[in-house]
Design an enzyme around this catalytic site. Structure first.
Site, PDB file in Angstrom:
ATOM      1  N   HIS A 156       0.819  -1.209   0.000  1.00 31.33           N
ATOM      2  CA  HIS A 156       0.000   0.000   0.000  1.00 31.33           C
ATOM      3  C   HIS A 156       0.853   1.260   0.000  1.00 31.33           C
ATOM      4  O   HIS A 156       1.008   1.916   1.032  1.00 31.33           O
ATOM      5  CB  HIS A 156      -0.962  -0.027   1.194  1.00 31.33           C
ATOM      6  CG  HIS A 156      -2.094  -0.985   0.998  1.00 31.33           C
ATOM      7  ND1 HIS A 156      -2.767  -1.584   2.031  1.00 31.33           N
ATOM      8  CD2 HIS A 156      -2.681  -1.447  -0.141  1.00 31.33           C
ATOM      9  CE1 HIS A 156      -3.714  -2.372   1.536  1.00 31.33           C
ATOM     10  NE2 HIS A 156      -3.678  -2.309   0.225  1.00 31.33           N
ATOM     11  N   GLU A 179      -5.817  -8.146   3.648  1.00 36.73           N
ATOM     12  CA  GLU A 179      -5.245  -9.241   4.458  1.00 36.73           C
ATOM     13  C   GLU A 179      -6.355 -10.026   5.166  1.00 36.73           C
ATOM     14  O   GLU A 179      -6.318 -11.264   5.231  1.00 36.73           O
ATOM     15  CB  GLU A 179      -4.240  -8.700   5.485  1.00 36.73           C
ATOM     16  CG  GLU A 179      -3.574  -9.840   6.251  1.00 36.73           C
ATOM     17  CD  GLU A 179      -2.648  -9.387   7.360  1.00 36.73           C
ATOM     18  OE1 GLU A 179      -2.039  -8.296   7.252  1.00 36.73           O
ATOM     19  OE2 GLU A 179      -2.544 -10.131   8.358  1.00 36.73           O
TER      20      GLU A 179
END
Ligand code: SF4
Length: 316
Positions: A46, A131
């Site tokens: 990210h 995740e």
């Protein structure tokens, strides 16, 4: 005009972790091995700067496997993917490389082990984070109950409270997670937990360093991305550790100089997916406005490295 004096505290460790380093290497090595374009399912890590750099080298970022042609290699991001994704890639006979961080894979294996022992799982994590989606997707639907807050613990309805285990996202706030685990153990005394926390070494170490820096500074700048879970936690930990102005910046142009006016000390840290080049950019920008004395606050030394998958180490 003379610049005002400023003490600049650099938290250490900060920035890239071993999992991010490996994931970026995987994309670079894949481009080298197979040529461009290489498809990457979801942002490999990210951080916009990292993604843009890889894009300029020949990576194409997509959100779904359907967007990838079957004849080009695809890489799965460091956050991990549900089991259905590699299964779908195999069914389409695609070449794929899994850049899931080994510490996330470890949680996947843990979940499977508990499942095969007949336990239902409680996952402490953030809804919608890749995740969490990837880890929950290791088991059949309904086998993982998600809790985000201590209050959520009272809302879940497990099949059998005697047969429960918990796992966590790797990038949570260490302190908030302790609270949730306490609630889980109080409501479900037989719940089984990991031998060692699932929160990874990088998340833990960066939060510890922020706890040491925050009480010393008037402002804390966290270099990171708004969709980076571990970076967001660093901002929160900064506030809860005594720094009223704890702010995320993606790069130097995001700094709110008016808010820093009169500051005598500033702390700097960076999320696990923020590259050193952006940290240096922020330090340079601060140094152009203040007469800076740098201090390093080191709470841990990291020397962890993860190997890239064998397919990329092989020459043919
Ligand atoms: S933050 Fe932790 S779990 Fe995530 S990639 Fe880095 S080392 Fe792996």
């Amino acid at each position: 005009m003379t610049k005002p004096n400023l003490e600049l505290y650099l938290a250490a460790p900060r920035g890239f972790c071993a999992g991010v380093d490996r994931a970026i290497k995987i994309v670079e090595m894949a481009i080298e091995k197979w040529g461009a374009p290489i498809f990457v399912r979801h942002e490999i890590v990210h951080n916009k700067y990292v993604v843009d750099e890889l894009r300029s080298k020949g990576a194409i970022f997509v959100e779904t496997l359907e967007e990838c042609p079957s004849d080009r290699p695809v890489i799965f991001s460091a956050h991990g993917v549900p089991k259905s994704i590699p299964a779908e890639a195999s069914a389409r006979k695609m070449v794929f490389v899994d850049a899931t961080c080994p510490l996330v894979s470890k949680v996947h294996i843990e979940a499977e082990r508990h499942y095969s022992n007949g336990l239902q799982m409680v996952m402490i994590g953030h809804e919608g984070h890749p995740e969490t989606i990837g880890t929950m997707g290791q088991l059949p639907k309904g086998e993982v109950l998600l809790v985000e807050t201590p209050e959520d613990v009272t809302k879940i309805t497990p099949r059998n409270i005697e047969k429960l285990a918990y796992i966590t996202q790797t990038t949570l706030s260490v302190d908030d997670t302790i609270e949730i685990v306490k609630k889980l153990k109080a409501r479900f005394p037989s719940i089984v937990g990991p031998h060692k926390e699932d929160i990874c070494y990088a998340t833990t170490n960066r939060q510890e360093a922020v706890k040491a820096v925050s009480p010393k500074v008037d402002a804390l700048l966290v270099i990171g991305a708004p969709n980076s879970s571990n970076s967001k936690r660093l901002v929160e930990v900064g506030k809860s550790s005594g720094c009223k102005y704890s702010q995320m910046v993606q790069r130097a142009s995001d700094i709110d100089w008016r808010a820093l006016k009169g500051a005598k000390s500033i702390g700097i840290t960076a999320g696990a997916s923020a590259p050193e080049i952006l940290i240096n950019e922020v330090i340079l920008a601060i140094s152009s406005r203040f007469n800076v004395t740098q201090k390093i606050v080191e709470t841990a030394v990291e020397n962890i490295e993860f190997k890239v998958p064998r397919i990329l180490r092989e020459t043919s």
